[in-house]
Design an enzyme around this catalytic site. Structure first.
Site, PDB file in Angstrom:
ATOM      1  N   GLU A 138      -2.629   4.583  13.937  1.00 49.21           N
ATOM      2  CA  GLU A 138      -2.238   5.829  13.269  1.00 49.21           C
ATOM      3  C   GLU A 138      -2.626   7.037  14.117  1.00 49.21           C
ATOM      4  OE1 GLU A 138      -2.356   7.877   8.835  1.00 49.21           O
ATOM      5  OE2 GLU A 138      -3.757   6.245   9.297  1.00 49.21           O
TER       6      GLU A 138
ATOM      7  N   HIS B  47      -9.831   1.555  -0.724  1.00 48.88           N
ATOM      8  CA  HIS B  47      -8.373   1.414  -0.622  1.00 48.88           C
ATOM      9  C   HIS B  47      -7.827   0.928  -1.956  1.00 48.88           C
ATOM     10  CE1 HIS B  47      -4.445   0.849   0.738  1.00 48.88           C
ATOM     11  NE2 HIS B  47      -4.631   0.084   1.802  1.00 48.88           N
TER      12      HIS B  47
ATOM     13  N   PHE C  45       1.621  -3.644   3.970  1.00 45.28           N
ATOM     14  CA  PHE C  45       1.988  -4.956   4.490  1.00 45.28           C
ATOM     15  C   PHE C  45       3.489  -5.153   4.313  1.00 45.28           C
ATOM     16  CE2 PHE C  45      -2.375  -7.193   3.691  1.00 45.28           C
ATOM     17  CZ  PHE C  45      -2.931  -6.446   4.719  1.00 45.28           C
TER      18      PHE C  45
ATOM     19  N   CYS D 162       0.807  -1.219   0.000  1.00 51.72           N
ATOM     20  CA  CYS D 162       0.000   0.000   0.000  1.00 51.72           C
ATOM     21  C   CYS D 162       0.845   1.277   0.000  1.00 51.72           C
ATOM     22  CB  CYS D 162      -0.943  -0.009   1.193  1.00 51.72           C
ATOM     23  SG  CYS D 162      -1.921  -1.515   1.307  1.00 51.72           S
TER      24      CYS D 162
ATOM     25  N   HIS E 198      -3.471   7.398   6.370  1.00 47.71           N
ATOM     26  CA  HIS E 198      -3.609   6.097   5.718  1.00 47.71           C
ATOM     27  C   HIS E 198      -5.034   5.595   5.921  1.00 47.71           C
ATOM     28  CE1 HIS E 198      -2.356   2.464   3.826  1.00 47.71           C
ATOM     29  NE2 HIS E 198      -2.503   1.714   4.911  1.00 47.71           N
TER      30      HIS E 198
ATOM     31  N   LYS F 291      -9.908   7.516   1.784  1.00 44.48           N
ATOM     32  CA  LYS F 291     -10.323   6.136   1.525  1.00 44.48           C
ATOM     33  C   LYS F 291     -11.784   5.904   1.916  1.00 44.48           C
ATOM     34  CE  LYS F 291      -5.799   3.829   2.008  1.00 44.48           C
ATOM     35  NZ  LYS F 291      -4.953   4.970   2.399  1.00 44.48           N
TER      36      LYS F 291
END
Length: 419
Positions: A320, A346, A405, A169, A309, A341
């Site tokens: 976050e 996403h 990830f 991502c 994010h 998002k």
């Protein structure tokens, strides 16, 4: 180029293909309207899947920017990439004939690449008797993640640095960061940087369902992406592509280019903790944000807006939020923090590019986009998430966070342009 006097880098063109708008202008309008791009999956029969909705692009016509032969020889993610690139170049006003092609390059990534191509070619192989001659000679060139960068360079004759990035991502934030560093070193005058993704397919949805990463709010897809909300239950898959035209300030000023924003700093770290979960307290994100602010020559109090994010997953959003609190202390209460998002879903490897565009336009317009679907407050997420409607405010400097990830963290810092 002296290390003590790096080139300044500005954004002069943007191109976006998203679930809430297939041009940069319509993307911005969608954000200002708080539009949700989420709806039932139409790209395949998802009736047996735990998640049966996604943020699909429903009004995209690749023939606006490509001919039929090109479309047949490109995976959908590359089609998104090419359309975004064409629109960004048009927006920049660059005269391609007059630029130094050896000092113009492309860094463009995809987290996964041609997943639809793999799906169709595997079907060809096994449904037609397992004969390898059923595999298209374009299978590999359509599949590989770096091919979009190659196609864009071929289209415009750009002979400078050219490659693809892959960091889940964080992919297209790394594309932008790499382009920024190359330009700071004096290795290019113009760079196109971004990312694209197209994985709303059986293996894409099925794989993330197996991880329990996707929302299963099938009864109400439009409110399923709800970052920072107490009842968030996973992210919503999106698709699309975004690209920035980046120029050295000198090059942009010499041709009288319009400037959206300046890229002032970057922060790149890794959690070194877990393949999918963020480090406790968002430790890696803390370092990423601090590095970006320091690289820009700023202090935390200079930041006014953060495009988070903000995936709508239980772990990410509280982590976050904690990271932002750690970095900004009391100033965190004065920040506007939003997750676009909530509207686009996403976009995985394309998320960083799309969100960099959102931040660039936010800085240019002095408006913070909203986080929609803010229904029930989460005590562990207690910042100003610009709930449900955009906010007009001063944005001198802004951050864009993307975390992938593998523990990959990338933060980009944008500032309002001043000569």
């Amino acid at each position: 180029m002296s290390k003590t006097s790096p080139q300044r880098v500005v954004i002069t063109g943007i191109g976006a293909v998203t679930p809430i708008g297939t041009t940069a202008a319509s993307f911005w309008d969608g954000m200002m309207q708080g539009k949700s791009g989420s709806g039932p999956i139409t790209r395949f029969d998802a009736s047996e899947f735990d998640t049966r909705f996604a943020c699909e692009i429903t009004d995209y016509d690749p023939l606006l920017h490509l001919n039929r032969k090109e479309v047949q020889r490109m995976d959908l993610f590359t089609q998104f990439a090419m359309s975004a690139a064409v629109m960004a170049m048009e927006d920049s006003g660059l005269n391609v004939e007059s630029i130094n092609h050896e000092r113009a390059g492309v860094i463009f990534g995809s987290g996964i690449g041609g997943m639809w191509t793999y799906h169709h070619q595997q079907q060809n192989l096994y449904e037609r008797g397992g004969k390898p001659d059923r595999i298209s000679p374009f299978f590999v060139p359509m599949l590989i993640s770096d091919i979009a960068a190659g196609h864009i360079a071929i289209r415009y004759g750009l002979k400078g640095p050219n490659y693809g990035t892959v960091s889940a991502c964080a992919t297209s934030s790394h594309s932008i960061a790499d382009a920024f560093m190359l330009m700071q070193r004096g290795m290019a005058d113009i760079m196109l940087a971004g990312g694209a993704e197209a994985v709303i397919c059986p293996m894409g949805i099925g794989g993330f369902n197996s991880m329990k990463a996707l929302s299963t709010r099938n009864d109400d897809p439009s409110t399923a992406s709800r970052p920072f909300d107490l009842n968030r239950d996973g992210f919503v898959m999106g698709e699309g592509g975004g690209i920035l035209v980046m120029e050295t300030l000198e090059h942009a000023l010499n041709r009288g280019a319009k400037i959206y924003a300046e890229i002032a700093g970057i922060g790149l770290t890794d959690d070194a903790f877990h393949i999918t979960q963020p480090a406790p307290g968002g430790e890696g994100a803390v370092r990423s944000m601090r590095l970006a602010i320091e690289d820009a020559g700023l202090v935390p109090e200079d930041i006014d807006y953060i495009n988070a994010h903000g995936t709508s997953t239980p772990f990410n959003d509280k982590s976050e939020s904690a990271a932002i609190r750690s970095v900004f202390g009391d100033h965190a209460a004065k920040l506007s923090v939003s997750s676009t998002k909530s509207m686009t879903g996403h976009l995985l490897g394309a998320a960083g590019a799309i969100e960099a565009i959102a931040v660039s336009m936010a800085v240019a317009n002095q408006i913070a986009p909203p986080t929609i679907n803010q229904i029930t407050a989460d005590p562990e997420c207690d910042l100003d998430y610009v709930p449900n409607a955009p906010k007009q405010r001063t944005i001198r400097a802004a951050l864009s966070n993307t975390f992938g990830f593998g523990g990959h963290n990338a933060t980009l810092c944008f500032t309002s342009f001043e000569a």
